[in-house]
Design a protein around this motif. Structure first.
Motif, mmCIF file in Angstrom:
data_model
loop_
_atom_site.group_PDB
_atom_site.id
_atom_site.type_symbol
_atom_site.label_atom_id
_atom_site.label_comp_id
_atom_site.label_asym_id
_atom_site.label_seq_id
_atom_site.Cartn_x
_atom_site.Cartn_y
_atom_site.Cartn_z
ATOM 1 N N ARG A 1 47.555 46.176 78.261
ATOM 2 C CA ARG A 1 49.130 46.339 78.707
ATOM 3 C C ARG A 1 48.904 46.437 80.142
ATOM 4 N NH1 ARG A 1 53.522 45.585 75.956
ATOM 5 N NH2 ARG A 1 52.118 45.506 73.975
ATOM 6 N N CYS A 2 49.490 45.687 80.917
ATOM 7 C CA CYS A 2 49.593 45.420 82.543
ATOM 8 C C CYS A 2 50.883 46.365 83.051
ATOM 9 C CB CYS A 2 49.238 44.207 83.071
ATOM 10 S SG CYS A 2 47.556 43.930 82.751
ATOM 11 N N GLY A 3 51.994 46.400 82.042
ATOM 12 C CA GLY A 3 53.248 46.909 82.475
ATOM 13 C C GLY A 3 54.195 46.873 81.321
ATOM 14 N N GLY A 4 55.462 47.052 81.487
ATOM 15 C CA GLY A 4 56.570 47.158 80.716
ATOM 16 C C GLY A 4 57.669 47.454 81.233
ATOM 17 N N ALA B 1 58.233 52.642 84.737
ATOM 18 C CA ALA B 1 57.088 52.705 85.563
ATOM 19 C C ALA B 1 55.818 53.241 84.951
ATOM 20 C CB ALA B 1 57.617 53.691 86.692
ATOM 21 N N GLU B 2 55.960 54.115 84.234
ATOM 22 C CA GLU B 2 54.911 55.028 83.523
ATOM 23 C C GLU B 2 53.966 53.729 82.654
ATOM 24 O OE1 GLU B 2 57.838 56.018 83.146
ATOM 25 O OE2 GLU B 2 57.753 57.613 84.559
ATOM 26 N N ALA B 3 54.402 52.500 82.399
ATOM 27 C CA ALA B 3 53.800 51.257 81.545
ATOM 28 C C ALA B 3 52.751 50.669 82.320
ATOM 29 C CB ALA B 3 54.789 50.438 80.955
ATOM 30 N N PHE B 4 53.018 50.909 83.660
ATOM 31 C CA PHE B 4 51.999 50.092 84.540
ATOM 32 C C PHE B 4 50.953 51.108 84.928
ATOM 33 C CE2 PHE B 4 56.074 48.337 84.932
ATOM 34 C CZ PHE B 4 56.023 46.939 85.194
ATOM 35 N N GLY C 1 54.252 42.637 82.255
ATOM 36 C CA GLY C 1 54.384 42.940 83.673
ATOM 37 C C GLY C 1 53.835 41.907 84.794
ATOM 38 N N LEU C 2 53.148 41.013 84.187
ATOM 39 C CA LEU C 2 52.534 40.330 85.277
ATOM 40 C C LEU C 2 53.626 38.845 85.410
ATOM 41 C CD1 LEU C 2 48.987 40.013 83.568
ATOM 42 C CD2 LEU C 2 49.640 41.142 85.616
ATOM 43 N N HIS C 3 54.499 39.186 86.088
ATOM 44 C CA HIS C 3 55.660 38.044 86.397
ATOM 45 C C HIS C 3 55.323 37.255 87.627
ATOM 46 C CE1 HIS C 3 58.855 40.924 84.377
ATOM 47 N NE2 HIS C 3 57.972 40.788 83.418
ATOM 48 N N LEU D 1 35.851 35.841 80.103
ATOM 49 C CA LEU D 1 36.239 37.213 79.638
ATOM 50 C C LEU D 1 37.666 37.333 79.739
ATOM 51 C CD1 LEU D 1 33.477 38.949 82.112
ATOM 52 C CD2 LEU D 1 33.550 39.137 79.643
ATOM 53 N N LEU D 2 38.327 36.921 80.679
ATOM 54 C CA LEU D 2 39.755 37.035 80.821
ATOM 55 C C LEU D 2 40.281 35.592 80.156
ATOM 56 C CD1 LEU D 2 42.444 38.057 81.548
ATOM 57 C CD2 LEU D 2 42.390 37.174 83.740
ATOM 58 N N LEU D 3 40.554 35.593 78.635
ATOM 59 C CA LEU D 3 40.843 34.537 77.963
ATOM 60 C C LEU D 3 42.254 34.000 78.379
ATOM 61 C CD1 LEU D 3 39.530 35.788 74.885
ATOM 62 C CD2 LEU D 3 38.415 34.275 76.516
ATOM 63 N N SER D 4 43.289 34.797 78.509
ATOM 64 C CA SER D 4 44.750 34.372 78.759
ATOM 65 C C SER D 4 45.554 35.646 79.053
ATOM 66 C CB SER D 4 45.267 33.708 77.722
ATOM 67 O OG SER D 4 45.492 34.566 76.714
ATOM 68 N N TYR D 5 46.758 35.520 79.641
ATOM 69 C CA TYR D 5 47.737 36.304 79.727
ATOM 70 C C TYR D 5 49.206 36.098 79.023
ATOM 71 C CZ TYR D 5 50.158 34.856 83.838
ATOM 72 O OH TYR D 5 51.024 34.189 84.625
ATOM 73 N N GLY D 6 49.895 36.930 78.579
ATOM 74 C CA GLY D 6 51.123 36.436 78.152
ATOM 75 C C GLY D 6 52.184 36.583 79.390
ATOM 76 N N SER D 7 53.220 35.533 79.448
ATOM 77 C CA SER D 7 54.125 35.272 80.399
ATOM 78 C C SER D 7 55.346 35.073 79.601
ATOM 79 C CB SER D 7 53.704 34.594 81.329
ATOM 80 O OG SER D 7 54.945 34.319 82.549
#
Length: 251
Positions: free
Chosen positions: A126-129, A132-135, A160-162, A225-231
Protein backbone atom coordinates in the motif's frame (compact mmCIF):
# COMPACT_ATOMS: atom_id res chain seq x y z
CA UNK A 1 5.01 2.52 -28.24
CA UNK A 2 8.65 1.78 -29.04
CA UNK A 3 10.20 -1.43 -27.68
CA UNK A 4 11.61 0.13 -24.49
CA UNK A 5 8.34 1.82 -23.59
CA UNK A 6 6.44 -1.33 -24.49
CA UNK A 7 8.45 -3.32 -21.94
CA UNK A 8 8.35 -0.67 -19.19
CA UNK A 9 4.75 0.56 -19.35
CA UNK A 10 2.76 -2.22 -20.97
CA UNK A 11 -0.05 -3.67 -18.81
CA UNK A 12 0.91 -1.50 -15.85
CA UNK A 13 -2.43 -0.12 -14.60
CA UNK A 14 -5.28 -2.09 -13.04
CA UNK A 15 -8.74 -0.49 -13.08
CA UNK A 16 -9.68 0.46 -9.49
CA UNK A 17 -12.59 2.72 -10.40
CA UNK A 18 -14.84 1.24 -7.69
CA UNK A 19 -12.43 2.36 -4.98
CA UNK A 20 -11.82 5.78 -3.37
CA UNK A 21 -11.38 8.54 -4.19
CA UNK A 22 -13.24 7.96 -7.47
CA UNK A 23 -15.70 5.44 -5.94
CA UNK A 24 -17.72 5.01 -9.13
CA UNK A 25 -21.10 3.31 -9.09
CA UNK A 26 -20.86 -0.22 -10.50
CA UNK A 27 -22.66 0.76 -13.71
CA UNK A 28 -20.38 3.78 -14.22
CA UNK A 29 -17.25 1.77 -13.49
CA UNK A 30 -18.23 -1.00 -15.89
CA UNK A 31 -19.17 1.48 -18.64
CA UNK A 32 -15.77 3.15 -18.31
CA UNK A 33 -13.98 -0.19 -18.28
CA UNK A 34 -15.82 -1.26 -21.41
CA UNK A 35 -14.71 1.92 -23.19
CA UNK A 36 -11.14 1.24 -22.08
CA UNK A 37 -11.28 -2.31 -23.39
CA UNK A 38 -12.55 -1.03 -26.74
CA UNK A 39 -9.83 1.65 -26.77
CA UNK A 40 -7.17 -0.96 -26.10
CA UNK A 41 -4.50 1.19 -24.41
CA UNK A 42 -1.37 -0.90 -23.94
CA UNK A 43 -0.68 0.86 -20.62
CA UNK A 44 -3.78 -0.69 -19.03
CA UNK A 45 -4.01 -4.30 -17.86
CA UNK A 46 -7.77 -4.26 -18.63
CA UNK A 47 -8.23 -6.03 -15.29
CA UNK A 48 -11.25 -4.80 -13.34
CA UNK A 49 -10.68 -4.71 -9.57
CA UNK A 50 -13.79 -5.61 -7.61
CA UNK A 51 -14.39 -6.14 -3.88
CA UNK A 52 -15.64 -9.63 -3.05
CA UNK A 53 -18.69 -8.06 -1.42
CA UNK A 54 -19.77 -6.52 -4.74
CA UNK A 55 -19.46 -9.56 -6.98
CA UNK A 56 -23.22 -10.09 -6.94
CA UNK A 57 -23.76 -6.55 -8.23
CA UNK A 58 -21.27 -7.28 -11.01
CA UNK A 59 -23.10 -10.53 -11.84
CA UNK A 60 -26.35 -8.60 -12.32
CA UNK A 61 -24.75 -6.38 -14.96
CA UNK A 62 -25.17 -6.98 -18.67
CA UNK A 63 -21.45 -6.54 -19.24
CA UNK A 64 -18.73 -8.54 -17.46
CA UNK A 65 -15.05 -7.55 -17.89
CA UNK A 66 -12.79 -10.08 -19.52
CA UNK A 67 -10.48 -10.16 -16.46
CA UNK A 68 -11.38 -9.48 -12.84
CA UNK A 69 -9.14 -8.96 -9.84
CA UNK A 70 -11.07 -9.78 -6.66
CA UNK A 71 -10.17 -7.87 -3.50
CA UNK A 72 -11.31 -9.92 -0.52
CA UNK A 73 -13.24 -7.69 1.91
CA UNK A 74 -15.41 -10.50 3.28
CA UNK A 75 -14.74 -12.99 6.11
CA UNK A 76 -14.35 -15.79 3.59
CA UNK A 77 -13.56 -15.95 -0.12
CA UNK A 78 -16.86 -16.26 -1.99
CA UNK A 79 -17.44 -18.60 -4.90
CA UNK A 80 -16.26 -17.02 -8.14
CA UNK A 81 -16.02 -19.92 -10.59
CA UNK A 82 -18.65 -18.33 -12.85
CA UNK A 83 -16.57 -15.19 -13.29
CA UNK A 84 -13.26 -14.55 -15.15
CA UNK A 85 -11.29 -13.89 -11.95
CA UNK A 86 -7.56 -13.91 -12.71
CA UNK A 87 -6.25 -12.67 -9.35
CA UNK A 88 -7.30 -12.55 -5.71
CA UNK A 89 -5.95 -9.99 -3.23
CA UNK A 90 -6.03 -10.85 0.48
CA UNK A 91 -4.70 -9.72 3.84
CA UNK A 92 -1.65 -11.39 5.37
CA UNK A 93 -3.66 -13.82 7.52
CA UNK A 94 -5.13 -15.65 4.52
CA UNK A 95 -5.28 -19.42 4.65
CA UNK A 96 -6.59 -21.48 1.78
CA UNK A 97 -6.02 -22.52 -1.81
CA UNK A 98 -7.11 -20.91 -5.05
CA UNK A 99 -8.03 -22.57 -8.35
CA UNK A 100 -5.24 -23.15 -10.84
CA UNK A 101 -4.50 -20.09 -12.95
CA UNK A 102 -5.67 -17.56 -10.33
CA UNK A 103 -2.84 -15.48 -8.91
CA UNK A 104 -2.79 -14.73 -5.19
CA UNK A 105 -1.59 -11.36 -3.87
CA UNK A 106 -0.98 -10.99 -0.14
CA UNK A 107 -0.96 -7.46 1.28
CA UNK A 108 2.07 -6.78 3.49
CA UNK A 109 3.47 -3.61 5.09
CA UNK A 110 6.31 -1.79 3.39
CA UNK A 111 9.61 -2.61 5.04
CA UNK A 112 12.91 -4.43 4.83
CA UNK A 113 11.70 -7.92 5.79
CA UNK A 114 9.22 -9.89 3.70
CA UNK A 115 6.85 -12.10 5.69
CA UNK A 116 6.14 -15.70 4.85
CA UNK A 117 3.27 -16.08 2.38
CA UNK A 118 1.78 -19.11 0.60
CA UNK A 119 4.05 -20.66 -2.02
CA UNK A 120 3.68 -18.98 -5.39
CA UNK A 121 1.94 -15.90 -3.97
CA UNK A 122 2.94 -12.39 -4.98
CA UNK A 123 2.93 -9.42 -2.60
CA UNK A 124 0.84 -6.27 -2.47
CA UNK A 125 2.10 -3.02 -0.94
CA UNK A 126 0.00 0.00 0.00
CA UNK A 127 1.48 3.32 -1.12
CA UNK A 128 -1.13 5.67 0.35
CA UNK A 129 -4.66 6.08 1.56
CA UNK A 130 -7.12 8.51 3.15
CA UNK A 131 -4.69 9.84 5.77
CA UNK A 132 -1.08 11.02 5.84
CA UNK A 133 -0.15 8.03 8.01
CA UNK A 134 -1.19 5.66 5.21
CA UNK A 135 1.71 6.84 3.02
CA UNK A 136 4.89 4.86 3.76
CA UNK A 137 8.07 6.97 3.86
CA UNK A 138 10.38 6.61 0.88
CA UNK A 139 12.87 4.76 3.07
CA UNK A 140 10.37 2.05 3.99
CA UNK A 141 9.04 1.70 0.47
CA UNK A 142 12.60 1.60 -0.85
CA UNK A 143 13.50 -1.13 1.65
CA UNK A 144 10.50 -3.14 0.49
CA UNK A 145 11.52 -2.77 -3.16
CA UNK A 146 15.08 -3.78 -2.34
CA UNK A 147 13.86 -6.88 -0.50
CA UNK A 148 11.61 -7.89 -3.41
CA UNK A 149 14.50 -7.53 -5.86
CA UNK A 150 16.85 -9.44 -3.57
CA UNK A 151 14.36 -12.28 -3.04
CA UNK A 152 13.00 -12.15 -6.60
CA UNK A 153 9.48 -11.66 -5.20
CA UNK A 154 6.85 -10.20 -7.58
CA UNK A 155 4.51 -7.57 -6.19
CA UNK A 156 1.83 -5.06 -7.07
CA UNK A 157 1.11 -1.65 -5.58
CA UNK A 158 -2.13 -0.06 -4.48
CA UNK A 159 -3.51 3.28 -3.26
CA UNK A 160 -2.13 6.78 -3.47
CA UNK A 161 -0.40 6.60 -6.86
CA UNK A 162 -2.54 9.25 -8.53
CA UNK A 163 0.10 10.75 -10.83
CA UNK A 164 3.36 9.78 -12.47
CA UNK A 165 5.59 12.09 -10.42
CA UNK A 166 5.84 12.51 -6.65
CA UNK A 167 4.03 15.65 -5.50
CA UNK A 168 2.76 17.38 -2.37
CA UNK A 169 -0.89 16.97 -1.42
CA UNK A 170 -1.92 20.07 0.59
CA UNK A 171 -5.19 18.45 1.69
CA UNK A 172 -3.42 15.62 3.53
CA UNK A 173 -0.16 17.48 4.12
CA UNK A 174 1.92 14.67 2.67
CA UNK A 175 4.01 13.88 -0.40
CA UNK A 176 2.23 11.40 -2.66
CA UNK A 177 4.38 8.75 -4.31
CA UNK A 178 4.46 8.84 -8.11
CA UNK A 179 3.91 5.68 -10.12
CA UNK A 180 6.83 6.59 -12.39
CA UNK A 181 9.01 7.11 -9.30
CA UNK A 182 7.97 3.66 -8.10
CA UNK A 183 8.63 1.98 -11.42
CA UNK A 184 12.05 3.61 -11.82
CA UNK A 185 12.92 2.82 -8.20
CA UNK A 186 12.47 -0.86 -9.06
CA UNK A 187 14.76 -0.36 -12.05
CA UNK A 188 17.35 1.25 -9.76
CA UNK A 189 17.21 -1.68 -7.35
CA UNK A 190 17.52 -4.15 -10.23
CA UNK A 191 20.75 -2.37 -11.18
CA UNK A 192 21.91 -2.57 -7.53
CA UNK A 193 21.46 1.09 -6.74
CA UNK A 194 19.58 2.62 -3.83
CA UNK A 195 15.94 3.14 -4.90
CA UNK A 196 15.19 5.78 -2.24
CA UNK A 197 16.54 8.86 -4.09
CA UNK A 198 14.34 8.10 -7.10
CA UNK A 199 11.32 7.56 -4.86
CA UNK A 200 11.96 10.96 -3.25
CA UNK A 201 12.65 13.09 -6.29
CA UNK A 202 10.14 15.56 -7.70
CA UNK A 203 12.48 16.54 -10.56
CA UNK A 204 10.41 15.76 -13.65
CA UNK A 205 13.27 16.18 -16.08
CA UNK A 206 15.50 13.84 -14.08
CA UNK A 207 12.81 11.15 -14.01
CA UNK A 208 12.22 11.43 -17.75
CA UNK A 209 15.94 11.11 -18.46
CA UNK A 210 16.15 8.06 -16.20
CA UNK A 211 13.13 6.49 -17.87
CA UNK A 212 14.59 6.96 -21.35
CA UNK A 213 17.90 5.44 -20.25
CA UNK A 214 16.46 2.19 -18.86
CA UNK A 215 17.81 -0.78 -20.79
CA UNK A 216 15.46 -3.42 -22.16
CA UNK A 217 16.97 -6.03 -19.84
CA UNK A 218 16.47 -3.88 -16.74
CA UNK A 219 12.95 -2.96 -17.83
CA UNK A 220 12.09 -6.61 -18.38
CA UNK A 221 13.25 -7.72 -14.92
CA UNK A 222 11.66 -4.68 -13.25
CA UNK A 223 8.28 -5.52 -14.78
CA UNK A 224 8.59 -9.18 -13.83
CA UNK A 225 8.80 -7.85 -10.26
CA UNK A 226 6.40 -4.88 -10.32
CA UNK A 227 3.43 -6.56 -11.96
CA UNK A 228 0.94 -3.67 -11.87
CA UNK A 229 -0.62 -1.02 -9.68
CA UNK A 230 -4.24 -0.12 -9.06
CA UNK A 231 -5.50 3.29 -10.15
CA UNK A 232 -8.97 4.75 -9.65
CA UNK A 233 -8.39 6.71 -12.88
CA UNK A 234 -7.53 4.84 -16.05
CA UNK A 235 -7.05 8.01 -18.10
CA UNK A 236 -4.61 9.93 -15.87
CA UNK A 237 -1.72 7.44 -16.05
CA UNK A 238 -1.89 7.39 -19.85
CA UNK A 239 -2.21 11.18 -19.99
CA UNK A 240 0.75 11.66 -17.64
CA UNK A 241 3.04 9.34 -19.60
CA UNK A 242 2.05 10.98 -22.85
CA UNK A 243 2.57 14.50 -21.44
CA UNK A 244 6.04 13.48 -20.24
CA UNK A 245 6.83 12.25 -23.74
CA UNK A 246 7.37 8.66 -22.60
CA UNK A 247 4.64 7.15 -24.77
CA UNK A 248 3.06 8.33 -28.00
CA UNK A 249 -0.43 6.86 -27.74
CA UNK A 250 -3.39 9.07 -26.89
CA UNK A 251 -5.67 8.57 -23.91
Amino acid sequence: MDLGAMILYRALVDDAGLFPPTSLHMSEALARHRRDEEGGSAVLTHRFLCPAGRLDALRRSEYVPRAIGMIVDTPEIPDFEDLPVTSVEVRADFEGKLPSGVRLFVEVPAGRSLPEVPEGAALKVRCGGASAEAFPPAERLGAFIGACVRDDRPFKATAGLHHAVRHFDPTLGVDRHGFLNLLLAVCEAVERRDPVPVLRTTDVGHLVRLARAVSDGTAGRARRLLLSYGSCSTATPVDDLRTLGLIEETA
